[in-house]
Design an enzyme around this catalytic site. Structure first.
Site, mmCIF file in Angstrom:
data_model
loop_
_atom_site.group_PDB
_atom_site.id
_atom_site.type_symbol
_atom_site.label_atom_id
_atom_site.label_comp_id
_atom_site.label_asym_id
_atom_site.label_seq_id
_atom_site.Cartn_x
_atom_site.Cartn_y
_atom_site.Cartn_z
ATOM 1 N N ASP A 173 0.879 -1.170 0.000
ATOM 2 C CA ASP A 173 0.000 0.000 0.000
ATOM 3 C C ASP A 173 0.919 1.224 0.000
ATOM 4 O O ASP A 173 2.069 1.134 -0.420
ATOM 5 C CB ASP A 173 -0.903 -0.044 1.240
ATOM 6 C CG ASP A 173 -2.142 0.836 1.115
ATOM 7 O OD1 ASP A 173 -2.234 1.604 0.137
ATOM 8 O OD2 ASP A 173 -2.999 0.783 2.012
ATOM 9 N N HIS A 192 2.464 1.581 -3.309
ATOM 10 C CA HIS A 192 2.044 2.762 -4.059
ATOM 11 C C HIS A 192 3.064 3.892 -4.032
ATOM 12 O O HIS A 192 2.970 4.817 -4.819
ATOM 13 C CB HIS A 192 0.711 3.300 -3.518
ATOM 14 C CG HIS A 192 -0.401 2.315 -3.587
ATOM 15 N ND1 HIS A 192 -0.769 1.668 -4.736
ATOM 16 C CD2 HIS A 192 -1.236 1.848 -2.620
ATOM 17 C CE1 HIS A 192 -1.784 0.845 -4.488
ATOM 18 N NE2 HIS A 192 -2.085 0.936 -3.207
#
Length: 91
Positions: free
Chosen positions: A22, A45
């Site tokens: 993430d 990310h």
């Protein structure tokens, strides 16, 4: 998120390996004077500022420094996410 900073001032994130899939680091409203240095980030990310603009009157993000970051297998390096609002007059 690996590390989430919000409504905070004078935070240092140093010498860290963050692998969450993430956001490695997410930065929310009301964050000021954030220093990020010597980070290995990924997979995931990357480093995200936001989402900003969810609330009509919302604190901003100020004085963020990102220095010496190695991104490995991330979708982004750094990104800023801003939600745009359309003001429609009432008739």
């Amino acid at each position: 998120d690996g590390i989430h900073v919000e409504l905070s001032s004078s935070v240092n994130i140093l010498n860290s390996n963050i692998a969450t899939g993430d956001d490695c680091i997410s930065i929310g409203p009301g964050t000021t004077n954030l220093w990020i240095e010597d980070i290995v980030c990924g997979p995931g990310h990357g480093i995200s500022v936001g989402s900003l603009g969810k609330e009509f009157e919302e604190l901003g993000v100020e004085h963020v420094t990102v220095k010496t970051v190695k991104f490995i297998g991330t979708e982004n390096g750094t990104k800023i996410i801003v939600l745009l609002r359309r003001i429609v007059p009432v008739r």
